[in-house]
Design a protein around this motif. Structure first.
Motif, short mmCIF file in Angstrom:
data_model
loop_
_atom_site.label_atom_id
_atom_site.label_comp_id
_atom_site.label_asym_id
_atom_site.label_seq_id
_atom_site.Cartn_x
_atom_site.Cartn_y
_atom_site.Cartn_z
N MET A 67 0.99 -1.23 -0.03
CA MET A 67 0.11 0.06 -0.09
C MET A 67 0.86 1.26 0.02
O MET A 67 1.76 1.28 0.78
CB MET A 67 -0.69 -0.06 1.20
N LYS A 68 0.45 2.08 -0.97
CA LYS A 68 1.42 3.51 -0.82
C LYS A 68 0.90 4.35 0.10
O LYS A 68 -0.29 4.58 0.34
CB LYS A 68 1.11 3.96 -2.30
N ILE A 69 1.57 5.04 0.61
CA ILE A 69 1.25 6.08 2.14
C ILE A 69 2.18 7.19 1.61
O ILE A 69 3.15 7.25 1.22
CB ILE A 69 1.42 5.50 3.22
N ARG A 70 1.65 8.52 2.08
CA ARG A 70 2.39 9.51 2.33
C ARG A 70 2.68 10.00 3.59
O ARG A 70 1.68 10.01 4.45
CB ARG A 70 1.71 10.83 1.60
N LEU A 71 3.89 10.14 4.24
CA LEU A 71 4.49 10.45 5.58
C LEU A 71 3.79 11.85 5.79
O LEU A 71 4.10 12.87 5.29
CB LEU A 71 5.75 10.21 5.64
N LEU A 72 3.33 11.96 7.25
CA LEU A 72 3.17 13.10 7.67
C LEU A 72 3.82 13.32 8.77
O LEU A 72 3.94 14.61 9.23
CB LEU A 72 1.46 12.88 8.32
N VAL A 73 4.69 12.47 9.30
CA VAL A 73 5.61 12.73 10.46
C VAL A 73 6.95 13.09 9.88
O VAL A 73 7.18 13.11 8.53
CB VAL A 73 5.83 11.38 11.06
N ASP A 74 7.81 13.81 10.49
CA ASP A 74 9.09 14.36 10.32
C ASP A 74 10.06 13.20 9.45
O ASP A 74 10.67 13.33 8.57
CB ASP A 74 9.90 15.13 11.46
N GLN A 75 9.92 11.92 10.18
CA GLN A 75 10.89 10.93 10.21
C GLN A 75 10.49 9.57 10.06
O GLN A 75 9.73 9.33 11.18
CB GLN A 75 12.45 11.10 10.57
N TRP A 76 10.72 8.63 9.25
CA TRP A 76 10.16 7.22 9.62
C TRP A 76 11.45 6.23 9.07
O TRP A 76 11.65 6.34 7.90
CB TRP A 76 8.95 6.73 8.71
N ASP A 77 12.03 5.50 10.13
CA ASP A 77 13.13 4.59 9.61
C ASP A 77 12.48 3.20 9.38
O ASP A 77 12.10 2.49 10.45
CB ASP A 77 14.06 4.41 10.90
N GLU A 78 12.42 2.87 8.18
CA GLU A 78 11.65 1.72 7.80
C GLU A 78 12.88 0.63 8.20
O GLU A 78 13.99 0.57 7.41
CB GLU A 78 11.21 1.62 6.23
N PRO A 79 12.32 -0.50 9.01
CA PRO A 79 13.13 -1.60 9.07
C PRO A 79 13.44 -2.39 7.68
O PRO A 79 12.57 -2.82 7.01
CB PRO A 79 12.32 -2.57 10.08
N THR A 80 14.65 -2.97 7.65
CA THR A 80 14.97 -3.38 6.36
C THR A 80 16.17 -4.68 6.75
O THR A 80 16.58 -4.68 7.79
CB THR A 80 15.48 -2.57 5.12
N GLU A 81 16.33 -5.55 5.91
CA GLU A 81 17.14 -6.37 6.24
C GLU A 81 18.72 -6.09 6.31
O GLU A 81 19.25 -5.20 5.29
CB GLU A 81 17.39 -7.64 5.06
N GLY A 82 19.35 -6.00 7.36
CA GLY A 82 20.51 -5.37 7.68
C GLY A 82 20.45 -3.84 8.08
O GLY A 82 21.55 -3.24 7.91
N GLY A 83 19.41 -3.41 8.45
CA GLY A 83 19.44 -1.81 8.71
C GLY A 83 17.95 -1.20 8.52
O GLY A 83 17.10 -1.96 8.95
N TYR A 84 18.22 0.00 8.18
CA TYR A 84 16.89 0.75 8.26
C TYR A 84 17.05 1.65 7.19
O TYR A 84 17.98 2.09 6.57
CB TYR A 84 16.56 1.83 9.60
N LEU A 85 15.90 2.26 6.40
CA LEU A 85 15.65 3.05 5.29
C LEU A 85 15.25 4.34 5.85
O LEU A 85 13.86 4.05 6.19
CB LEU A 85 15.03 2.20 3.98
#
Length: 66
Positions: A1-19
């Motif tokens: 699902m596509k979303i548009r962020l309203l918060v200043d930052q979101w660190d998306e968990p990924t394999e081996g770190g964050y995006l």
């Protein structure tokens, strides 16, 4: 699902770190993450015609780095 962020930052968990995504980015999030972020008021769903305006990916931060 596509979303548009309203918060200043979101660190998306990924394999081996964050995006890191920032306010205004359009993100293709998994259903669970999208529902959680929209439910918390941190993002809104994006209509199909708006998907062309997707922001480029942000830097990848490896787990444990600050």
């Amino acid at each position: 699902m596509k979303i548009r962020l309203l918060v200043d930052q979101w660190d998306e968990p990924t394999e081996g770190g964050y995006l890191t995504h920032v306010k205004g980015d359009v993100v293709d999030a998994g259903e669970a993450d999208a529902a959680r972020l929209v439910g918390a008021g941190a993002a809104v769903g994006v209509p199909v015609e708006s998907e062309k305006k997707e922001a480029p990916k942000r830097r990848v931060r490896r787990g444990g780095d600050k």
